[in-house]
Design an enzyme around this catalytic site. Structure first.
Site, PDB file in Angstrom:
ATOM      1  CB  CYS A  28      -0.955   0.001   1.284  1.00  0.00           C
ATOM      2  SG  CYS A  28      -2.049   1.443   1.557  1.00  0.00           S
ATOM      3  CB  CYS A  46      -3.193   4.043  -5.395  1.00  0.00           C
ATOM      4  SG  CYS A  46      -4.453   3.150  -4.546  1.00  0.00           S
TER       5      CYS A  46
HETATM    6  N1  DGL Z   1      -4.070   0.491  -1.845  1.00  0.00           N
HETATM    7  C1  DGL Z   1      -3.735   1.807  -1.227  1.00  0.00           C
HETATM    8  C2  DGL Z   1      -2.391   2.614  -1.956  1.00  0.00           C
HETATM    9  O1  DGL Z   1      -1.565   1.751  -2.368  1.00  0.00           O
HETATM   10  C3  DGL Z   1      -4.484   2.865  -0.884  1.00  0.00           C
HETATM   11  C4  DGL Z   1      -6.002   2.602  -0.805  1.00  0.00           C
HETATM   12  C5  DGL Z   1      -6.840   3.297   0.141  1.00  0.00           C
HETATM   13  O2  DGL Z   1      -6.929   4.824   0.002  1.00  0.00           O
HETATM   14  O3  DGL Z   1      -7.243   2.884   1.242  1.00  0.00           O
HETATM   15  O4  DGL Z   1      -2.129   3.625  -1.883  1.00  0.00           O
END
Ligand code: DGL
Length: 251
Positions: A70, A180
């Site tokens: 993430c 993301c």
């Molecule tokens: N999957 C996450 C990232 O790579 C973020 C998603 C969210 O906003 O929760 O930034």
């Protein structure tokens, strides 16, 4: 070895998928913080607390390494996590560096969550590397919510992306950075809008290479996990229906 993957939701599966190709015989835990997703539109301190709760949970499960799959969580507190926990922690950041290294003169567009865009980690990365001022940034927070509802190529998502991207002059850009992990689930739709002259890149390969190198140093010759994956949603083991849906995304 037992390797934990953590994300606010299902985006980190795109990273786990690559890890399974590279390390098919380890044992995996996948933790989605479904109770608190989306992170990208929340205050930093709240998100930090959610991340620590999740990693505290994983730390009690004898893991040998953690992948913070993430970008948002990495930008919020990766150094604090490394300082607190004894196992190796691999984070991710938007692939701005490879985008700049390959750049031949046109602009680069980084898509990330609002929180990643606000954080100093990305700011510093871009300030250090972007000597020619070619990098632009935009949020696509709505995609996280769509993904968590398992809504992928639907008219609603099309409409959202068109609304967000229709004012972009794609001929001025050569690279889009998917900063993301959730956005990677929409790669084909974004590519269709950007056109074939724009290259879409993400940080997944770099993250998995980093994981392989990190484990390489203290890995037994014969892993015993057999590629097994245990899925958790905010600390609760997932039932068969959700596991089925998550496994389908790893195909
Ligand atoms: N999957 C996450 C990232 O790579 C973020 C998603 C969210 O906003 O929760 O930034």
């Amino acid at each position: 070895m037992r390797i934990a993957f953590f994300d606010s939701g299902i985006g980190g599966l795109t990273v786990l998928k690559r890890a399974l190709d590279a390390l098919p015989n380890e044992e995996y835990l996948y933790y989605a913080d479904t109770r608190n997703v989306p992170y990208g539109v929340k205050p930093k301190d709240d998100v930090r607390q959610h991340i620590f709760n999740a990693v505290d949970f994983l730390a009690q499960r004898n893991i040998h390494a953690l992948v913070v799959a993430c970008n948002t969580a990495t930008s919020v507190c990766i150094s604090e996590l490394r300082a607190r926990f004894g196992f190796p922690i691999v984070g991710m950041e938007p692939a701005v560096k490879p985008a700049i290294v390959r750049n031949s003169g046109k602009k680069i567009l980084v898509f990330a969550t609002s929180l990643t865009l606000k954080e100093s980690k990305l700011e510093t990365l871009i300030d250090t590397l972007d000597k020619k001022r070619q990098v632009e940034r935009r949020e696509l927070d709505g995609l996280v919510t769509f993904a968590e509802a398992f809504e992928f190529d639907t008219p609603l998502v099309q409409e959202y992306l068109l609304g967000k991207l229709s004012n972009i002059q794609w001929s001025q850009y050569e690279t889009v950075v998917l900063g993301c992990t959730h956005f990677i689930l929409y790669r084909d739709m974004i590519q269709a809008l950007a056109g074939h002259t724009v290259e879409l890149i993400d940080g997944n390969e770099g993250t998995v290479n980093h994981l392989v190198n990190t484990l390489g140093r203290n890995r037994p010759a014969t892993p015993a996990g057999g590629g097994r994956i245990d899925f958790y949603s905010s600390g609760v083991k997932d039932g068969p229906d959700r596991v089925h849906r998550l496994m389908a995304l790893l195909k």
